[in-house]
Design a protein around this motif. Structure first.
Motif, PDB file in Angstrom:
ATOM      1  N   LEU A 197       0.825  -1.191   0.000  1.00 22.62           N
ATOM      2  CA  LEU A 197       0.000   0.000   0.000  1.00 22.62           C
ATOM      3  C   LEU A 197       0.863   1.245   0.000  1.00 22.62           C
ATOM      4  N   PHE A 198       0.233   2.317  -0.309  1.00 17.47           N
ATOM      5  CA  PHE A 198       0.917   3.586  -0.190  1.00 17.47           C
ATOM      6  C   PHE A 198       0.803   4.063   1.252  1.00 17.47           C
ATOM      7  N   ALA A 199       1.332   5.222   1.511  1.00 20.69           N
ATOM      8  CA  ALA A 199       1.465   5.703   2.884  1.00 20.69           C
ATOM      9  C   ALA A 199       0.187   6.316   3.438  1.00 20.69           C
ATOM     10  N   GLY A 200      -0.925   6.069   2.807  1.00 21.91           N
ATOM     11  CA  GLY A 200      -2.159   6.699   3.230  1.00 21.91           C
ATOM     12  C   GLY A 200      -2.913   5.935   4.302  1.00 21.91           C
ATOM     13  N   LYS A 230       5.846  -4.248  10.443  1.00 23.36           N
ATOM     14  CA  LYS A 230       7.090  -3.926   9.762  1.00 23.36           C
ATOM     15  C   LYS A 230       6.780  -3.067   8.538  1.00 23.36           C
ATOM     16  N   VAL A 231       7.614  -2.073   8.287  1.00 24.70           N
ATOM     17  CA  VAL A 231       7.455  -1.210   7.115  1.00 24.70           C
ATOM     18  C   VAL A 231       8.663  -1.398   6.216  1.00 24.70           C
ATOM     19  N   GLU A 232       8.405  -1.714   4.960  1.00 23.07           N
ATOM     20  CA  GLU A 232       9.457  -1.782   3.949  1.00 23.07           C
ATOM     21  C   GLU A 232       9.373  -0.515   3.116  1.00 23.07           C
ATOM     22  N   MET A 233      10.437   0.240   3.114  1.00 25.85           N
ATOM     23  CA  MET A 233      10.495   1.450   2.303  1.00 25.85           C
ATOM     24  C   MET A 233      11.067   1.063   0.937  1.00 25.85           C
ATOM     25  N   ALA A 238      10.201   4.162  -7.886  1.00 30.32           N
ATOM     26  CA  ALA A 238      10.328   3.587  -9.226  1.00 30.32           C
ATOM     27  C   ALA A 238      10.209   2.065  -9.212  1.00 30.32           C
ATOM     28  N   ASP A 239      10.432   1.431  -8.065  1.00 35.32           N
ATOM     29  CA  ASP A 239      10.410  -0.026  -7.962  1.00 35.32           C
ATOM     30  C   ASP A 239       9.108  -0.572  -7.381  1.00 35.32           C
ATOM     31  N   LEU A 240       8.186   0.286  -6.992  1.00 29.95           N
ATOM     32  CA  LEU A 240       6.953  -0.184  -6.334  1.00 29.95           C
ATOM     33  C   LEU A 240       6.153  -1.139  -7.206  1.00 29.95           C
ATOM     34  N   SER A 241       6.011  -0.813  -8.466  1.00 29.54           N
ATOM     35  CA  SER A 241       5.214  -1.653  -9.358  1.00 29.54           C
ATOM     36  C   SER A 241       5.798  -3.060  -9.441  1.00 29.54           C
ATOM     37  N   HIS A 259       7.739  -4.507  -7.251  1.00 33.41           N
ATOM     38  CA  HIS A 259       7.616  -5.120  -5.925  1.00 33.41           C
ATOM     39  C   HIS A 259       6.216  -5.694  -5.724  1.00 33.41           C
ATOM     40  N   VAL A 260       5.205  -4.964  -6.135  1.00 33.39           N
ATOM     41  CA  VAL A 260       3.820  -5.434  -6.026  1.00 33.39           C
ATOM     42  C   VAL A 260       3.648  -6.714  -6.828  1.00 33.39           C
ATOM     43  N   LYS A 261       4.153  -6.733  -8.043  1.00 32.94           N
ATOM     44  CA  LYS A 261       4.014  -7.931  -8.895  1.00 32.94           C
ATOM     45  C   LYS A 261       4.706  -9.123  -8.266  1.00 32.94           C
ATOM     46  N   GLN A 262       5.869  -8.931  -7.674  1.00 31.91           N
ATOM     47  CA  GLN A 262       6.600 -10.040  -7.058  1.00 31.91           C
ATOM     48  C   GLN A 262       5.808 -10.610  -5.877  1.00 31.91           C
ATOM     49  N   VAL A 263       5.212  -9.770  -5.086  1.00 33.05           N
ATOM     50  CA  VAL A 263       4.477 -10.233  -3.908  1.00 33.05           C
ATOM     51  C   VAL A 263       3.180 -10.914  -4.311  1.00 33.05           C
TER      52      VAL A 263
END
Length: 69
Positions: A7-10, A50-53, A57-60, A62-66
């Protein structure tokens, strides 16, 4: 059992952290862009999550990998 939520930081990240804390879930992770405010990260961590920062540019990727694990 590991639970990972991307998720984003919202408010969703904050709500997930609060709910997981109230339900006693352990090993939960919220991935946030590294541009998120530090106080938002600290708030989420205060619920024991736990928060992973992740670089924005890599979020997309990272989402696909998870999602496809």
């Amino acid at each position: 059992l590991k639970i990972k939520l991307i998720l984003f930081a919202g408010n969703y990240g904050r709500a997930f952290a609060y709910a997981s804390h109230k339900l006693g879930l352990k090993f939960c992770t919220v991935a946030m862009p590294n541009t998120a405010p530090q106080n938002r990260k600290q708030l989420i961590e205060s619920y024991g999550v736990k928060v992973e920062m992740i670089p924005s540019a890599d979020l997309s990727m990272h989402v696909k990998q998870v999602i496809f694990l």
